[in-house]
Structure formats: structure tokens, C-alpha cells
Design an enzyme around this catalytic site. Sequence first.
Site, PDB file in Angstrom:
ATOM      1  CD  GLU A 162      16.348   1.340   7.665  1.00 42.83           C
ATOM      2  OE1 GLU A 162      16.236   1.698   6.481  1.00 42.83           O
ATOM      3  OE2 GLU A 162      17.164   1.859   8.459  1.00 42.83           O
ATOM      4  CG  HIS A 217      14.271   7.074  12.370  1.00 42.17           C
ATOM      5  ND1 HIS A 217      13.816   8.170  11.679  1.00 42.17           N
ATOM      6  CD2 HIS A 217      15.053   6.381  11.497  1.00 42.17           C
ATOM      7  CE1 HIS A 217      14.295   8.159  10.450  1.00 42.17           C
ATOM      8  NE2 HIS A 217      15.057   7.080  10.317  1.00 42.17           N
ATOM      9  CD  GLU A 218      16.888   3.203  12.716  1.00 48.21           C
ATOM     10  OE1 GLU A 218      16.547   2.665  11.649  1.00 48.21           O
ATOM     11  OE2 GLU A 218      17.582   4.234  12.751  1.00 48.21           O
ATOM     12  CG  HIS A 271      13.188   2.847   8.623  1.00 45.14           C
ATOM     13  ND1 HIS A 271      12.969   3.336   7.348  1.00 45.14           N
ATOM     14  CD2 HIS A 271      14.185   3.624   9.152  1.00 45.14           C
ATOM     15  CE1 HIS A 271      13.784   4.339   7.111  1.00 45.14           C
ATOM     16  NE2 HIS A 271      14.527   4.549   8.193  1.00 45.14           N
ATOM     17  CD  GLU A 311      15.862   7.034   6.215  1.00 47.40           C
ATOM     18  OE1 GLU A 311      15.279   7.349   7.272  1.00 47.40           O
ATOM     19  OE2 GLU A 311      16.559   6.012   6.113  1.00 47.40           O
ATOM     20  CG  ASP A 342      26.289   5.420   1.274  1.00 47.41           C
ATOM     21  OD1 ASP A 342      25.172   5.593   1.779  1.00 47.41           O
ATOM     22  OD2 ASP A 342      26.813   4.294   1.157  1.00 47.41           O
ATOM     23  CE1 TYR A 380      17.327   9.415   8.055  1.00 44.72           C
ATOM     24  CE2 TYR A 380      18.508  10.407   6.215  1.00 44.72           C
ATOM     25  CZ  TYR A 380      18.324   9.354   7.093  1.00 44.72           C
ATOM     26  OH  TYR A 380      19.121   8.251   7.002  1.00 44.72           O
TER      27      TYR A 380
END
Length: 622
Positions: A296, A320-321, A324, A343, A398, A406
Site C-alpha cells: 500500500e 484492500h490497498e 490502507h 490490516e 515477518d 487480517y
Amino acid sequence: MIRTAPILAFVALTCLSFSGCQQVEQPLEAAPMHVTSDDHSFGNPSLVRVVHADLDWTLNFDARQLMGSVTWTVERSDITAPLILDTKGLSIEAVEVGDHRGLRPLPVTFGESHEAFGSSLVIPLHVGEDHVKITYHTAQGGGGLQWLLPEQTAGKKHPFLFSQAQSIMARSFLPCQDSPSVRFTYTARVRTREGLRPVMAAGMLPDRDADGAYRFEMPQPIPSYLLAIACGDLVKESVGPRTDVWAEPAVLSRAAYEFGDTERMIQAAEALYGPYQWERYDILVLPPSFPFGGMENPRLTFATPTILAGDRSLVALVAHELAHSWSGNLVTNATWSDFWLNEGFTVYFERRIMEAVYGKARAEMEALLGRQDLEEDLQELPAKDTQLKTDLKGRDPDEAFSNVPYEKGYLFLRAIEEIVGRERLDPFLKNWFSVNAFQSRTTEDFLGELGKLLSAEERTRLSIDQWVYQPGVPASEPRIVSDALTKVDAITRAYSEGALEAPEIETADWTYHHWLHFLRALPKDLSRNRMSDLDLVFRLTESGNSEILHQWLLIAIRTGYQPAMPALERFLGSMGRRKFLKPLYQELMKTDPDAARRIYTSARSSYHSMAQATLDDIVVPR
């Protein structure tokens, strides 16, 4: 106390060259900046804080290095404290400090180091010094940049570069305070070889410098993980008043068609939660090795080519992006333990956009498929990683990446909606984005505001502690019902039990959502003859929809359906999206580890370092 006036003054000044920027100033003044302790950064922004960067970069494709300098403007609340920056794998050539009158050289001094987090760069400052220039170059193979050979691109003629800074990879191509709680504005000058076009997630100024450098300017303060650059054989096409699509020439027309509804999405988002505050919403389609579906980056979303299905069936990723731009870019999680604030909010917002543009039935299908994705992770993850507020101390963020922030985050917001109704929730969320615009916030910040919305009885019904601080999903979770997918369930049962043959399945009105639900519901021990029947009728091995093909290939691995194996090898060798790679290699290691190792050995160099780090733990050598 951190002063915000210089940031406001810079924004007000630079806004003169960008239309619509008047919307930015009020949110900036509405909430004071505060710094949250970040376990993933060596930086000391509560004492000395970076607020603006002037970047001067050269992209050396022959050496596969970014080289140049950054000049930071800093604000100081403690005149005795040094500036501390995060670095990882950078070669620091020189450090200079001073003020508007000039700079003086300093020796390069590193402090703490950590295998995952890199090393701290410690820069002492005299009284009155607020400018720091660092000359440096990146290491080959640095995690935040991927340099692609011509044969790894769509056009096959020119090399390509793209960055991926989330979560803590900006420090591998920029010495910075690499924390989502620290925001800065920036300008950039970028030089590269002739025939290539650099783009950044920033305002692109129309004229090049006398020495040929491309110029960029970002007047809104962003966290380091949203700093982004790409460079290659890129062209663009306008698909709306605020949106250009960038891509390689061979991809552009497909991409422009796929993203033709972007302006409708922007308008739907604005109607829900207020004005879009970044002026432009451009989209860049990257080569296939990009490890995510999308990123994003403000003003310039990065997107995978795997969503170019030809029928706009996968454009929920764009929604979705785009979402953001409010949840994440505008109001950012203060630490990576608060990642669900980015998210979960975005998935909720995304589905509201999809409902407004494409109807509730489609949004509910996507919600149900998302709940299935979440369930898989709930079965596999350690309990501590299924909490919304996660403990990531000492871990690379990560490592804990999953569907939990999400989809569990989405369900939490949907649970709130079911209790208070959209007529109360929508104004509350709109105010959250407005009051906290261009700020970073914690889970506890949000829960404090949520407590003001809810009555005592509503707080009890919601069970906030179970949602946020406990593993799994509360038994009172919202029930998602899709009439369309319920009908698919009946078809799946009939086919699995032999009461229905493949030619008898009516799929004329099926979208990818129907197919995905059908394939996921097939029994794991489906016979090869039944697999062959499906493939003969519906040509699933040849599907051009990446989501359908991925699910079909998973089933093919589990059932030993050999006719799909060449397609599996092509798929694994032609794209680098981690969402697809991870489950395919996991299944292949269970059934044919030799094939998994052979394919991975051949394809590994084409994958992004983030994908490599994930897969190296899955495809274990003999």
C-alpha cells in the site's frame, strides 16, 4: 517534548504545489505526536527524531547497488542525546553533521547489533545541529531491494528494481529510524541508466534536473516502511482522474483494463470514511517475483501481476490497498505488535468498498473465503500468534505473518458493527481516521476510544479481552452467510459422493469465489479419475486465474494427479507470491520432497529474499 511545528510548516509549504492538500492540515493539527517504544528499532525518537529526508540516489544496475546519500533534518528534545539510526548491510562511507550554515565530518560509529535487526548507527550532535548527511551504498542482496535480470521481467529486454520495506527492511537501503511510530516527509533525486524509468511512492515532479535526475516529493509524513521505489521499462496509462496505471509495455493494456473501476472504489471509500488525503492513487504492476499480492505504498500501490485475471475478479486486492490509504497509511500501527490496526481495519474497509461497488453478495463471499483462510492458520499457528495484540519482542515481525491480524481483526470490527450498527460505527471510524490522521497509534489507543462508543452492557457482550488478548476466535464471532456459496456446498457434496458428474455441474454464473469454495470443499482423498473428469470438462490445469489454479494445484499434489505436475512446476517457477508458494511447497514436501527440492533449487534465485527466508525453512535439504 517533540515539536510538530516544523512538520506542519513543511506540509503547508509543499502543499502549494499539490492540489487538494488543504485536507491534510486539519488532521495533522488534531492529534499530538507521541512516540511509542519499539522493540524492533534501535532508534531513540523520544530524544532525537528524524522529520524530513532529502534523498540523492543513483541506481547502479551493473553493481546491483543503490548509492548516494540521505540528509536528515532532526528535532531534538534532549540536546545531549545522539541521533541513533537503524541500518542493515549498509556500507557507510561518510557522516556529516551541522546546520543550515554547513556540515562537519564525523567518524562512522556503530552501536548495538542484532542478527535480524541489523546495527545501530550512532551520531553525536552539538547544540544547534539539526542536519545529518550520510553517504552510503547498499549491499548486494540487501533484503529491501530486489534487482531483476531482463529475463525475469515481462519484456525480457531491460532489468528491473523494486523495493519492499515492510516490515523492517527500509534499513537495508536507507539509514533511518525504522519504526512505524516515526514519520517523516521527503524529497528525492534519482539517477539511473537511460531507457529506464524510476517511480516512487511520492509526488512525481514533471522536470528532470540538469544532470538528468528524476525528482520526487512527499509532503505528507510517512513511516519508513512506506518508502518505496521501483525502476524499469515502465509506461503508464490513465484509468481515472486520480489514477495512472504503471507497468511494463507488455502488461499495460491488461492492467489498465483490470483496474478500470478504481475511481469508483475511491469514491465509495470517501463516502464511507472521509476524503482521500494523498492526492494521487496510482498503481504499479510489478514483475512476478514480488512476494505479496500488493503493498500500500502511498500514492503508488505496488501490485502483483497474479491479479490480472482478465475479468476484474481479483480486484478486491485493489480495494484492500486503497483502504490502507486510511487504515495504515493515514493512521498507522505504532508497533508491529499492533499490526491488526492496519490490516484488520483494512479488510473491514475493503469489504465495505466491495459491497458498495459490486454488491453485498460478492462481499459476503469474500468474507466467507477469508474466514476459511483464517481457520487454516488457527489450526497451524502457536496459540500466542493467534492473538490480535501479539508479543513480537526479539522476533522479526515477518516471522509471525499470518491471516490472523487480517481476518480476526476483520471479525472483531464486524462484531462491533453487529452490536452498535453501522449508523454508529461508521461515524466512529470516520472520526478515528480524521482525528488521528498522519499519526501512529497503539491497540490501547483504539480500545480507549472504543470504550467511549460502547455502553457497559455492549462492552460485556463484545468480550473485548477475548478478541484482542486471547488466542483463537471467540465463540460469539459473527456468522457469515453466503447464499451463493451455500448452493456450491450442495454441488460439492453431490459430486464428491458420485451423485453428480462433472458435465452436469452448472457453472455458467460462477465467479472465482464459487470455484475457490468448490475446490476447497472437495475431499482430500478425491480419486484421480474424479480429478481427471473435472480437468477434462473445466480445464482447471490451464486456468488463467491464479487463485483457482493455486487451489487446483494444491489438490493435485495431495491426490497425486500427475497431469497437473508440469503446470505446477511452471507456476512455481514463474511467480514469487509468498501466499501461493508456501502452501504448495509445504504439500510437495509431504508427497514428493525430491521434486520440491529440485524445483526450489531451480527457482530460488528468482524469489524475493522474504520468500526465500520463508521457504528455506520448508524445503529442507537432505
